[in-house]
Design a protein around this motif. Structure first.
Motif, PDB file in Angstrom:
ATOM      1  N   GLU A  52       3.279  -1.493   5.806  1.00  0.00           N
ATOM      2  CA  GLU A  52       4.732  -1.633   5.632  1.00  0.00           C
ATOM      3  C   GLU A  52       5.077  -2.102   4.219  1.00  0.00           C
ATOM      4  N   PHE A  53       4.473  -1.441   3.234  1.00  0.00           N
ATOM      5  CA  PHE A  53       4.691  -1.822   1.831  1.00  0.00           C
ATOM      6  C   PHE A  53       6.128  -1.480   1.427  1.00  0.00           C
ATOM      7  N   ILE A  54       6.831  -2.446   0.830  1.00  0.00           N
ATOM      8  CA  ILE A  54       8.241  -2.252   0.477  1.00  0.00           C
ATOM      9  C   ILE A  54       8.346  -1.505  -0.847  1.00  0.00           C
ATOM     10  N   ALA A  55       9.069  -0.384  -0.818  1.00  0.00           N
ATOM     11  CA  ALA A  55       9.309   0.410  -2.030  1.00  0.00           C
ATOM     12  C   ALA A  55      10.812   0.622  -2.150  1.00  0.00           C
ATOM     13  N   ASP A  56      11.479  -0.252  -2.900  1.00  0.00           N
ATOM     14  CA  ASP A  56      12.930  -0.150  -3.051  1.00  0.00           C
ATOM     15  C   ASP A  56      13.290   1.145  -3.769  1.00  0.00           C
ATOM     16  N   ILE A  57      14.270   1.860  -3.217  1.00  0.00           N
ATOM     17  CA  ILE A  57      14.660   3.157  -3.768  1.00  0.00           C
ATOM     18  C   ILE A  57      16.106   3.066  -4.235  1.00  0.00           C
ATOM     19  N   GLY A  58      16.278   2.886  -5.544  1.00  0.00           N
ATOM     20  CA  GLY A  58      17.633   2.802  -6.089  1.00  0.00           C
ATOM     21  C   GLY A  58      18.425   1.693  -5.408  1.00  0.00           C
ATOM     22  N   ILE A  59      19.579   2.053  -4.856  1.00  0.00           N
ATOM     23  CA  ILE A  59      20.426   1.063  -4.181  1.00  0.00           C
ATOM     24  C   ILE A  59      19.936   0.781  -2.765  1.00  0.00           C
ATOM     25  N   LYS A  60      18.991   1.578  -2.274  1.00  0.00           N
ATOM     26  CA  LYS A  60      18.440   1.354  -0.932  1.00  0.00           C
ATOM     27  C   LYS A  60      17.290   0.364  -1.038  1.00  0.00           C
ATOM     28  N   LYS A  61      17.467  -0.809  -0.457  1.00  0.00           N
ATOM     29  CA  LYS A  61      16.465  -1.855  -0.530  1.00  0.00           C
ATOM     30  C   LYS A  61      15.696  -1.933   0.791  1.00  0.00           C
ATOM     31  N   GLY A  62      14.448  -2.360   0.666  1.00  0.00           N
ATOM     32  CA  GLY A  62      13.651  -2.584   1.874  1.00  0.00           C
ATOM     33  C   GLY A  62      13.041  -1.335   2.482  1.00  0.00           C
ATOM     34  N   GLU A  63      13.044  -0.207   1.749  1.00  0.00           N
ATOM     35  CA  GLU A  63      12.371   0.996   2.244  1.00  0.00           C
ATOM     36  C   GLU A  63      10.867   0.736   2.304  1.00  0.00           C
ATOM     37  N   LYS A  64      10.228   1.164   3.370  1.00  0.00           N
ATOM     38  CA  LYS A  64       8.816   0.825   3.568  1.00  0.00           C
ATOM     39  C   LYS A  64       7.951   2.067   3.741  1.00  0.00           C
ATOM     40  N   VAL A  65       6.810   2.041   3.066  1.00  0.00           N
ATOM     41  CA  VAL A  65       5.795   3.077   3.250  1.00  0.00           C
ATOM     42  C   VAL A  65       4.730   2.489   4.165  1.00  0.00           C
ATOM     43  N   ASP A  66       4.099   3.318   4.996  1.00  0.00           N
ATOM     44  CA  ASP A  66       3.218   2.816   6.057  1.00  0.00           C
ATOM     45  C   ASP A  66       2.077   1.956   5.525  1.00  0.00           C
ATOM     46  N   TYR A  67       1.357   2.446   4.508  1.00  0.00           N
ATOM     47  CA  TYR A  67       0.251   1.667   3.933  1.00  0.00           C
ATOM     48  C   TYR A  67       0.217   1.869   2.416  1.00  0.00           C
ATOM     49  N   ALA A  68      -0.183   0.811   1.729  1.00  0.00           N
ATOM     50  CA  ALA A  68      -0.453   0.912   0.290  1.00  0.00           C
ATOM     51  C   ALA A  68      -1.849   0.365   0.037  1.00  0.00           C
ATOM     52  N   ILE A  69      -2.692   1.158  -0.630  1.00  0.00           N
ATOM     53  CA  ILE A  69      -4.010   0.692  -1.059  1.00  0.00           C
ATOM     54  C   ILE A  69      -3.808  -0.033  -2.386  1.00  0.00           C
ATOM     55  N   MET A  70      -4.234  -1.293  -2.430  1.00  0.00           N
ATOM     56  CA  MET A  70      -3.942  -2.134  -3.582  1.00  0.00           C
ATOM     57  C   MET A  70      -5.167  -2.331  -4.468  1.00  0.00           C
ATOM     58  N   GLN A  71      -4.911  -2.418  -5.768  1.00  0.00           N
ATOM     59  CA  GLN A  71      -5.933  -2.798  -6.746  1.00  0.00           C
ATOM     60  C   GLN A  71      -5.282  -3.701  -7.780  1.00  0.00           C
ATOM     61  N   GLU A  72      -5.860  -4.884  -7.938  1.00  0.00           N
ATOM     62  CA  GLU A  72      -5.346  -5.876  -8.893  1.00  0.00           C
ATOM     63  C   GLU A  72      -3.861  -6.162  -8.670  1.00  0.00           C
ATOM     64  N   GLY A  73      -3.491  -6.247  -7.401  1.00  0.00           N
ATOM     65  CA  GLY A  73      -2.127  -6.615  -7.041  1.00  0.00           C
ATOM     66  C   GLY A  73      -1.106  -5.499  -7.134  1.00  0.00           C
ATOM     67  N   LYS A  74      -1.538  -4.280  -7.475  1.00  0.00           N
ATOM     68  CA  LYS A  74      -0.610  -3.157  -7.596  1.00  0.00           C
ATOM     69  C   LYS A  74      -1.047  -2.008  -6.697  1.00  0.00           C
ATOM     70  N   PRO A  75      -0.085  -1.247  -6.168  1.00  0.00           N
ATOM     71  CA  PRO A  75      -0.447  -0.110  -5.304  1.00  0.00           C
ATOM     72  C   PRO A  75      -1.048   1.029  -6.118  1.00  0.00           C
ATOM     73  N   THR A  76      -2.158   1.550  -5.648  1.00  0.00           N
ATOM     74  CA  THR A  76      -2.760   2.704  -6.332  1.00  0.00           C
ATOM     75  C   THR A  76      -2.683   3.970  -5.478  1.00  0.00           C
ATOM     76  N   MET A  77      -2.573   3.779  -4.134  1.00  0.00           N
ATOM     77  CA  MET A  77      -2.398   4.913  -3.220  1.00  0.00           C
ATOM     78  C   MET A  77      -1.374   4.531  -2.163  1.00  0.00           C
TER      79      MET A  77
END
Length: 361
Positions: A52-77
């Motif tokens: 449930e990784f949050i990916a804010d889209i413009g004025i739409k806040k709280g949009e979530k993608v199912d999974y984010a693979i993280m590296q060094e604190g940032k999403p890579t996939m």
């Protein structure tokens, strides 16, 4: 268990269980989380996999993608999931929006069976419309497994994958064009061949006639190529069978041997136990009427253990000491109890090999 075996096992699991999976959430738990684990990531560690990784889209806040693979604190996939029976084609726009608002370089759209991998080859930070890599987990080819392995945590190299993505993108598109042209030759494609063989002007009537010629010629060429390869393979097989008939007598007892699914599961467990100490390609099995043997280098003189699963009770034979030791086990999980003895048996042969190598110097 090595990566290829893990993915193959997951593909078999998906094919077996899919009809029992009723919801998208169940698809995630049964198919997609195990897939992420196969890639070497800890699905229960939010520093590696964030659900449930949050990916804010413009004025739409709280949009979530199912999974984010993280590296060094940032999403890579980013991974967007659907129910296993869902058609993925209408859903890439959602992943497209998420991709644009994060630092991720790869987006994966999947229903747990069909996987589509996207990146930003055309325009930086803007997900391509077409995937550069896609496959079916229950029908994964060897070359696809090797490409997928590049996304494993232990082998992940961003520059290398981007180069691979570029190559895959264009080779896949070329294959699609070839398939389309073979099925329904275009005017330009047909005209190329017509001009090469037809002595006069290629009129519209000639062009239409040559479309049939081109299609039949390609089909015949492909069939002839396949038949030649089959003929060559059959000849090699027949030669090998003749050689085996001459050199090896037929063992009638071998015809009575039935390797069970339980024995194969036991083999994969033992192979995974040995993996930290012994290369996977050196671990073999041989089934007999009395036991299922697991050995190193396909050598009967290098037994690691034997599974006795044909009777009412299950037994495990160990070879870490000088003599064979036979112990009763209740189920396959009990094999992990004897991890040290199983590894010790394999290391004994590895040490012998090292000593023999030193002796030749």
């Amino acid at each position: 268990m090595d990566f290829k075996d893990q993915i193959k096992q997951l593909g078999d699991r998906v094919a077996k269980l899919k009809d029992q999976i009723q919801t998208e959430e169940a698809t995630k738990n049964a198919f997609i989380m195990p897939f992420i684990q196969c890639l070497g990531y800890d699905v229960f560690n939010p520093f590696e996999v964030t659900p449930e990784f949050i990916a804010d889209i413009g004025i739409k806040k709280g949009e979530k993608v199912d999974y984010a693979i993280m590296q060094e604190g940032k999403p890579t996939m980013l991974i967007e999931c659907k129910h296993w029976s869902a058609d993925l084609n209408p859903h890439n726009s959602q992943l497209f929006r998420y991709f644009h608002c994060t630092s991720a370089r790869f987006g994966i759209l999947t229903n747990g069976i069909h996987f589509k991998f996207y990146t930003d080859l055309v325009e930086t930070n803007k997900m391509d419309e077409k995937p550069f890599f896609e496959f079916l987990i229950d029908d994964l080819k060897d070359n696809q497994t090797e490409k997928l392995k590049e996304f494993h945590k232990n082998y992940f190299d961003l520059d290398k994958i981007i180069n691979t993505a570029s190559e895959l993108k264009y080779t896949n598109e070329i294959k699609h064009i070839i398939a389309r042209e073979l099925n329904d030759p275009s005017d330009d494609f047909t005209r190329f061949f017509a001009k090469s063989v037809y002595p006069s002007m290629v009129t519209a009537k000639v062009l239409e006639q040559f479309k049939g010629f081109v299609k039949r010629s390609y089909n015949q060429f492909i069939n002839d190529t396949i038949n030649e390869r089959l003929k060559s393979a059959l000849n090699n097989q027949q030669q090998q069978e003749v050689k085996e008939e001459v050199t090896e007598p037929v063992d009638l007892d071998e015809q009575k041997i039935v390797t069970t699914e339980e024995e194969m599961e036991g083999f994969y467990i033992v192979k995974s136990i040995l993996r930290p100490k012994m290369e996977g390609h050196r671990v073999f099995f041989r089934d007999t009427q009395s036991y299922f043997g697991i050995l190193i280098d396909n050598n009967n003189r290098k037994p690691v253990c034997r599974l006795h699963f044909n009777g009412k009770k299950k037994y495990l034979s160990l070879f870490d000491k000088e003599n064979e030791e036979k112990v009763e086990i209740k189920n396959l999980d009990d094999l992990y109890t004897y991890e040290q003895q199983i590894q010790a048996a394999a290391l004994k042969y590895k040490q012998q090999q090292a000593e023999e190598a030193r002796a030749t110097l």
